[in-house]
Design an enzyme around this catalytic site. Sequence first.
Site, PDB file in Angstrom:
ATOM      1  CE  LYS A  56      -4.073   1.584   2.636  1.00 53.40           C
ATOM      2  NZ  LYS A  56      -4.963   1.193   3.773  1.00 53.40           N
ATOM      3  CB  SER A  65      -8.084   3.217   3.004  1.00 53.77           C
ATOM      4  OG  SER A  65      -7.248   2.494   3.889  1.00 53.77           O
ATOM      5  CB  SER A 116      -8.477   0.101   5.578  1.00 50.26           C
ATOM      6  OG  SER A 116      -9.123   1.318   5.825  1.00 50.26           O
TER       7      SER A 116
END
Length: 442
Positions: free
Chosen positions: A68, A144, A168
């Site tokens: 990420k 996310s 997330s």
Amino acid sequence: MIATKDRSHLSAVARLEVALARIHSPQAKNVFTAVFADSARWEAEAADRRAATGSSRGPLDGRIVSVKALFDVAGTVTSSGSAVLRRLPPAVEDAEVVKRLRAAGAIVIGKTQMTEFAFSALGTNSHDGMPGNPRDRARVPGGSSSGAVVSVIDGMAELAIGSDTGGSIRIPAALSGAVGFKPTSGFVPTAGAFSLSSSLDTIGPIASNVADCFVADQVLSGEGAPPRLRAAPPGTFRLIVARGRLFDRCEHEVLNAFENAIDRLRSGGLQIKDGSIEAALDDVARIDRIGTFPSIEVGATLRSLGLSDLDGVDPRTRARIEAGAGVLGTEYVHMVRLRQAAIRSFEQSFGNNEVFVLPTVPIRAPLLSSIADDTAFHQLNGLVLRNPRVANMLDCPSISLPLPAGGLLTGLMLIGRRNADRHLLEIASTVDTMLRSYSHPV
């Protein structure tokens, strides 16, 4: 995605070239913020040499992994999905989890797209764009860790490493059809990762199966070369369906998929009973009436990075940060103490061999058109966060398993006892195997 049977005879170099080709395909738009083709090729070649000489570093050696965009990778800026952080200097060293991945022989292929500061759950990003849901490009992928889940589903990576502060990892896994695992806080180091909430942040994997999540988690948590995951025998644990308010406002397709899954698991010999976590939810609600940890704590992170104001921040994100700025220090301390008491109380409410089960999210992936309005966005964002954030607030390991739901995907979420991460993964392996034996692959 690249099937397991294909991995058994393709070299790391060959699999990497397939992944890189997919990254440059039209459906890969907005999935990655950076691609490390040159270093990934070197890592793949090294992995193949180790395989040829019988000197493998373990089950993650030669596996293709995305990370990420909130993780430091030496030589790149850690923008964390925000335009205002692009002016930061490049990181001088890898985040601790990236170091551990490389030490285990993983091939780090690139950094994946995310929502700004990891502070929303649908996957939107007004600065960098958003990848479409891999099951239906007109829908959100969930966030996310939005690019993370798409990288796995669309075969651009074999595993993805994301963060989970309120769901997330598990939300995009549920909305896009993957397995997402959130560990107990503190098991995986967060050094070198942008912090949305120092109280709630956790780091974990998204993958196509529970076994890959286990392998990644063992490496991330510093356990070294992990043993093979052993599925928990059906008679050794019990599932408790957490009936109550977390089933409110569930779509018919989600409820139907969940109840069908419970019926299949029961017919497969699992011990299942209805139960409740309503007392724990009351504890969480008492905290929420004061404020939320991410809204308060992300402000401290931004100040530590030299961000003195919120100019240039997405208004939808800015509104939540400004709300946290109004919480007094004494109120924050009260929140911390209430949470500590809630964690202790919940831990005592169920046994070592019991796991709570409920829908990961109450809805399937919303259409992009349905969240254009700010009010609708905030309502749907809060709704998908509602169920998974409970495990963050109560500091429990949790995993989302994919369930087909009316042509789309949803998730079945397991919540285990604090610090019982491995046992939860063993139970999840049994549950996932049973569910997949009754349904088509997702």
